[in-house]
Design an enzyme around this catalytic site. Structure first.
Site, PDB file in Angstrom:
ATOM      1  N   ASN A 109       0.889  11.472  12.752  1.00 33.35           N
ATOM      2  CA  ASN A 109      -0.384  10.916  12.300  1.00 33.35           C
ATOM      3  C   ASN A 109      -1.543  11.884  12.505  1.00 33.35           C
ATOM      4  OD1 ASN A 109       1.432   8.507  13.159  1.00 33.35           O
ATOM      5  ND2 ASN A 109      -0.082   7.609  11.791  1.00 33.35           N
ATOM      6  N   THR A 117       9.968  -5.827 -48.341  1.00 36.67           N
ATOM      7  CA  THR A 117       8.982  -6.555 -47.551  1.00 36.67           C
ATOM      8  C   THR A 117       9.520  -7.962 -47.338  1.00 36.67           C
ATOM      9  OG1 THR A 117       7.759  -7.249 -49.535  1.00 36.67           O
ATOM     10  CG2 THR A 117       7.031  -5.212 -48.469  1.00 36.67           C
ATOM     11  N   HIS A 118       9.314  -8.505 -46.168  1.00 33.37           N
ATOM     12  CA  HIS A 118       9.883  -9.816 -45.807  1.00 33.37           C
ATOM     13  C   HIS A 118      11.410  -9.791 -45.913  1.00 33.37           C
ATOM     14  CE1 HIS A 118       5.871 -11.801 -46.030  1.00 33.37           C
ATOM     15  NE2 HIS A 118       5.677 -10.913 -47.003  1.00 33.37           N
ATOM     16  N   SER A 148      34.856  -0.119 -32.031  1.00 31.82           N
ATOM     17  CA  SER A 148      35.517  -1.365 -31.654  1.00 31.82           C
ATOM     18  C   SER A 148      36.851  -1.058 -31.002  1.00 31.82           C
ATOM     19  CB  SER A 148      35.737  -2.247 -32.883  1.00 31.82           C
ATOM     20  OG  SER A 148      36.519  -3.380 -32.564  1.00 31.82           O
ATOM     21  N   SER A 159       0.813  -1.210   0.000  1.00 30.09           N
ATOM     22  CA  SER A 159       0.000   0.000   0.000  1.00 30.09           C
ATOM     23  C   SER A 159       0.849   1.263   0.000  1.00 30.09           C
ATOM     24  CB  SER A 159      -0.896   0.022   1.246  1.00 30.09           C
ATOM     25  OG  SER A 159      -0.075   0.003   2.413  1.00 30.09           O
ATOM     26  N   GLY A 160       2.160   1.117   0.230  1.00 29.47           N
ATOM     27  CA  GLY A 160       3.012   2.288   0.373  1.00 29.47           C
ATOM     28  C   GLY A 160       2.902   2.926   1.743  1.00 29.47           C
ATOM     29  N   HIS A 177       2.234  16.197  15.426  1.00 29.17           N
ATOM     30  CA  HIS A 177       2.164  14.736  15.461  1.00 29.17           C
ATOM     31  C   HIS A 177       2.095  14.192  14.032  1.00 29.17           C
ATOM     32  CE1 HIS A 177       0.690  10.652  16.287  1.00 29.17           C
ATOM     33  NE2 HIS A 177       1.126  10.829  17.535  1.00 29.17           N
ATOM     34  N   GLU A 184      20.880   1.197 -30.722  1.00 31.56           N
ATOM     35  CA  GLU A 184      21.041   0.107 -29.762  1.00 31.56           C
ATOM     36  C   GLU A 184      20.542   0.504 -28.378  1.00 31.56           C
ATOM     37  OE1 GLU A 184      25.159  -0.920 -30.031  1.00 31.56           O
ATOM     38  OE2 GLU A 184      24.933  -1.888 -31.996  1.00 31.56           O
ATOM     39  N   SER A 206      -2.724   6.131   4.090  1.00 31.06           N
ATOM     40  CA  SER A 206      -1.762   5.674   3.079  1.00 31.06           C
ATOM     41  C   SER A 206      -2.486   5.136   1.853  1.00 31.06           C
ATOM     42  CB  SER A 206      -0.872   4.566   3.648  1.00 31.06           C
ATOM     43  OG  SER A 206      -0.165   5.017   4.780  1.00 31.06           O
ATOM     44  N   ASN A 207      -3.672   4.554   2.076  1.00 32.57           N
ATOM     45  CA  ASN A 207      -4.401   3.883   1.008  1.00 32.57           C
ATOM     46  C   ASN A 207      -4.951   4.834  -0.047  1.00 32.57           C
ATOM     47  OD1 ASN A 207      -3.837   1.670   2.527  1.00 32.57           O
ATOM     48  ND2 ASN A 207      -5.950   1.255   3.152  1.00 32.57           N
ATOM     49  N   LYS A 215      35.819   1.260 -37.172  1.00 32.47           N
ATOM     50  CA  LYS A 215      34.461   0.708 -37.099  1.00 32.47           C
ATOM     51  C   LYS A 215      33.517   1.708 -36.433  1.00 32.47           C
ATOM     52  CE  LYS A 215      32.237  -3.734 -36.238  1.00 32.47           C
ATOM     53  NZ  LYS A 215      30.999  -3.346 -35.572  1.00 32.47           N
ATOM     54  N   VAL A 216      32.336   1.848 -37.018  1.00 34.95           N
ATOM     55  CA  VAL A 216      31.301   2.729 -36.468  1.00 34.95           C
ATOM     56  C   VAL A 216      30.062   1.896 -36.204  1.00 34.95           C
ATOM     57  CG1 VAL A 216      29.850   4.737 -36.868  1.00 34.95           C
ATOM     58  CG2 VAL A 216      32.194   4.708 -37.738  1.00 34.95           C
TER      59      VAL A 216
END
Length: 441
Positions: free
Chosen positions: A109, A165-166, A296, A86-87, A107, A309, A118-119, A302-303
């Site tokens: 509470n 496509t594919h 690399s 409930s946190g 106080h 990513e 809390s709910n 290398k790029v």
């Protein structure tokens, strides 16, 4: 004891919770803690207005809570995010810190938590933290990414290339058309996220323990919502029904679903960019991605497509987060959902990750993309699927025969079609690759 002398401003209940939940070492999201502060500050001022709290005490409580809202006291929320569902522990944490700062006569509470549970407070803070971050972080990032892609749509409008496509050659398209599709995906993703925000802004505040509103003033929730909305500019609304709002976290599940869909869209875009930029000599090499760093530690020059990513890794995490949020949403038993901290963690993380990924994709990738026009033109002319444009003139079967002969011999479609008796003016009309990409103008 002064704040300087006692860096731990919390009390015994927080200390117990620290000992009870040594799980991940990760506290609740800072934005949830800050929204607990905002809610507590508004609640104290409303209780003062209603005559339920002494005016001076109410303002001292509110001033302490304002400091939490401002992010000054993020380190005072040490309880593990994997805690009571409930946190309650984090709500008590906020109450104790505020009470310590507000004075010995306050106080935790009776005063700080007056009219609350809390709910209803903790899920309200989660909803509003997610709403805040979606409106002020994610949507602006999407609003910048979509125009960046649209700019490339215009820049590459005349760059004809082979469609695919594919993963196989298809009829010609333009690179601009592909980027226009990406821009539309981002705009649609933004619209999906935005469509969830009205329900995300409906909070259970005022329901206290089970939704009945026991121990709270009938005007309390409305006044607190109004204060929060005025201060932040967010649309904050009462629940459709207090028992729905207390027991179910469907709006969090819905919002996460929209984020998951956005993650899927970004994966498609990022993967296309990494494939289009593959090479430079043994891949597609239709675009040049910005060179950000060495690709690399052993292969010179290398790029790598580092930003795509990153984006796809973020998307994977968001999809995983959504799975846990979905399970969490199923844990609304009778009058209370008991997976709220987990859902808060995952949803806030997903929003933050997606916003960051969109900014990176915009500024460090899309903005610097260049077209390899020589390569795209070569592919457009090489694709045998361009024979589709011959169908209206010679028919599907004859066009297939031309394709098969061209493929077997390595010759061009035009050369084989001419040999098969197709008139030159038909070839000029049908095998206009830019016209194929825009058959309707």
């Amino acid at each position: 004891m002064t704040e300087t002398a006692q860096r731990e401003l919390w009390g015994t209940e927080t200390t117990k919770a620290i000992g009870n939940f040594p799980v991940s070492g990760e506290p609740i999201p800072v934005h949830v803690a800050r929204w607990l502060g905002r809610i507590k500050a508004a609640a104290a001022r409303v209780n003062g207005e209603l005559g339920l709290l002494d005016a001076d005490k109410a303002e001292r409580i509110a001033a302490a809570a304002d400091r939490i809202a401002a992010g000054e006291l993020d380190d005072q929320f040490p309880i593990d995010v994997f805690q009571t569902g409930s946190g309650t522990s984090s709500n008590m944490n906020a109450n104790e810190v505020i009470a310590t700062l507000a004075g010995d006569d306050v106080h935790a509470n009776d005063d700080v938590n007056m009219g609350q549970s809390s709910n209803d407070v903790f899920p309200s803070a989660v909803h509003l933290a997610a709403l805040d971050r979606a409106v002020n972080d994610l949507l602006p990032a999407l609003d910048r990414l979509a125009p960046a892609l649209e700019a490339k749509e215009r820049e590459f409008a005349d760059v004809v290339k082979s469609g695919r496509t594919h993963w196989m050659d298809a009829v010609p398209v333009t690179l601009g058309q592909e980027f226009g599709g990406y821009a539309a995906q981002v705009r649609e993703g933004r619209a999906r996220v935005e469509a969830t925000l009205e329900r995300l802004g409906k909070i259970p505040l005022g329901g206290t323990a089970v939704g009945t509103g026991l121990n709270t003033h009938p005007e309390f929730a409305e006044r607190v919502r109004a204060r929060l909305a005025q201060a932040t500019g967010l649309t904050i609304s009462p629940p459709a029904d207090p028992f729905e709002s207390q027991a179910a976290r469907d709006a969090l599940v819905e919002t996460s679903g929209a984020l998951k869909t956005l993650a899927v869209s970004l994966t498609k875009i990022a993967n296309d960019l990494r494939f289009l930029g593959s090479g430079p000599r043994a891949g597609l090499a239709e675009i040049f991605l910005p060179e950000l760093q060495k690709g690399s530690s052993i292969m010179p020059g290398k790029v790598n497509p580092v930003i795509p990513e990153v984006v796809t890794q973020v998307a994977a995490q968001v999809i995983g987060n959504d799975a846990a949020i979905t399970i969490g949403g199923m844990q609304g038993h009778f009058e209370l959902n008991v997976f709220v901290p987990l859902m808060a963690r995952n949803l806030l993380q997903s929003i933050s990750l997606l916003a960051a990924a969109c900014r990176l994709l915009d500024t460090k990738c899309v903005a610097g993309i260049e077209a390899n026009r020589e390569q795209t033109e070569h592919y457009a002319e090489a694709t045998l699927s361009a024979a589709t444009a011959l169908n209206p003139y010679v028919g599907y079967d004859k066009a297939t025969e031309i394709v098969n002969k061209a493929a077997a011999s390595g010759r061009s479609l035009r050369e084989v079609a001419r040999e098969e008796g197709v008139a030159e003016e038909v070839l000029d009309e049908a095998l206009d690759y830019r016209k194929m990409a825009r058959p309707h103008g």
